[in-house]
Design an enzyme around this catalytic site. Sequence first.
Site, PDB file in Angstrom:
ATOM      1  N   GLU A 280      10.301   6.582 -13.706  1.00 12.49           N
ATOM      2  CA  GLU A 280       9.389   5.704 -14.453  1.00 12.49           C
ATOM      3  C   GLU A 280       9.389   4.382 -13.710  1.00 12.49           C
ATOM      4  OE1 GLU A 280       8.373   2.682 -16.124  1.00 12.49           O
ATOM      5  OE2 GLU A 280       9.919   2.967 -17.647  1.00 12.49           O
TER       6      GLU A 280
ATOM      7  N   CYS B   8       8.712  -2.504 -19.390  1.00 10.02           N
ATOM      8  CA  CYS B   8       7.796  -1.757 -18.533  1.00 10.02           C
ATOM      9  C   CYS B   8       6.436  -1.584 -19.185  1.00 10.02           C
ATOM     10  CB  CYS B   8       8.394  -0.409 -18.170  1.00 10.02           C
ATOM     11  SG  CYS B   8       9.123   0.478 -19.547  1.00 10.02           S
TER      12      CYS B   8
END
Length: 501
Positions: free
Chosen positions: A260, A297
Amino acid sequence: MLTGKHLIAGQWVAGDATFLSSPATGEALAFAIGTPAHVDAAVLGAEAAFPSFSALTRDQRAAFLERIADEIEARGAEITAIGTSETGLPTARLEGERGRTTGQLRLFATHIREGAYLDRRHDAALPDRKPAPRPEIMLVQRPIGPVAVFGASNFPLAFSTAGGDTASALAAGCPVVVKGHSAHPGTGEIVAQAIDAAIKALGLHPGVFSLVQGGKRDVGESLVQHPLIKAVGFTGSLGGGRALFDLCARRPEPIPFFGELGSVNPMFLLPHAVANRGEALAKGWAGSLTMGAGQFCTNPGIAVVIASPEAQALIAQAKAALEPMPAQTMLTDGIAKAYRDGRDRVAAQTGVQAVLTSTCDLRNATPYLFEVSGDDWLGNHALAEEVFGPLGLVVTVRDFAQMEQVAQSLQGQLTCTLHLDDADTAQAQALMPVLERKAGRILANGFPTGVEVVDAQVHGGPYPASTNFGATSVGTMSIRRWLRPVAYQNLPQALLPADLR
């Protein structure tokens, strides 16, 4: 009590050298530096543990996850104390993240007890079928083997030692070797102590979990290249993740790398929503943008809006909401420097106008707001690159057609958000086919910070948001990353996995 050592297959192991932590407050502490030899010992322990651990019943593995959660909670005060010192995160944030960490462990326990994740299938034999009989075929998902996990800098609990990657791999029946993040080694060690206590309490093989601290690049490389590691979970930067991904692909036996890697998480603010709710949207964006110093994020760094007086009012209102925001401590000195470098990079691009500037130095972050035209955005890929921190960029487009162009120009994202009123529905419908190909999660009239740990969650997306568009690192579907389907044809009951008997 901190030892400053690695946990390798049930043993606390020192190293030949140490590194000092770099806490936001308090005393720096010494921790052992990992080596490829430590990695090898940890992976060999994981491989030795795999036969017995993968053979546990789902209820036994669920009890293990629940015991880890209990042991973490028993160390709650210690975790909060060392976590706030190392990261500068406030107590409430650490306590909330600890709750998320234990909550997802218990959620995974419930999920594997139910068994639906195994995707069991059964095609009965048809011995009288013509022209040839059909055999009996049964299918079930099986654990793949030892898994490597890299701790994340921005989530010292929920994405690190016992975070989502570790918890989901253990739920699947895979032993885990964690490469701890040097930003919070003390936090990582206390959580490792909790996992170790759960292993010992339940009499499991000690190789089920290991933590290797610190170390140079060769430590991470040796972990992903170890021939007994069968998959990797990673949360971090695009550059670091891509380098490890390439190493996994170049192995004699390539393995999946579930990375990720971040996102700018664009928001598309449609005209009626802007006209009717501009001030509320501006304030909501400011709050989401600065949450946790922008170190998420899913931080919504880009807002796309059609040029109008109402759009200019929204920009002014966002500036007013951001202006009083105080400086916040960033997780590491390196992240703070990268934030300032990103700010300078954005400010230097052609056509970018500063709306709000501030002053930040050392390990502090203050918000910045910039504006750029749709023409300049579309002509400069650098403006679509993530700045990790509380920096917002408004892309002011000429019309809806150019808004569609901006959407089409995006790389893969973790999230895309639509802000719309009922009168904006037609435009939102036109954007949906584009956004579905760009993001793993699409929101309406909300903000992407805050990722629910639930069955339906997708935290991933097309590259570069993640390296595997079909996977998620949050939610119960994350367990599927560490499993592979195996079909069994005409096998007697005694040879079938317990989940098929």
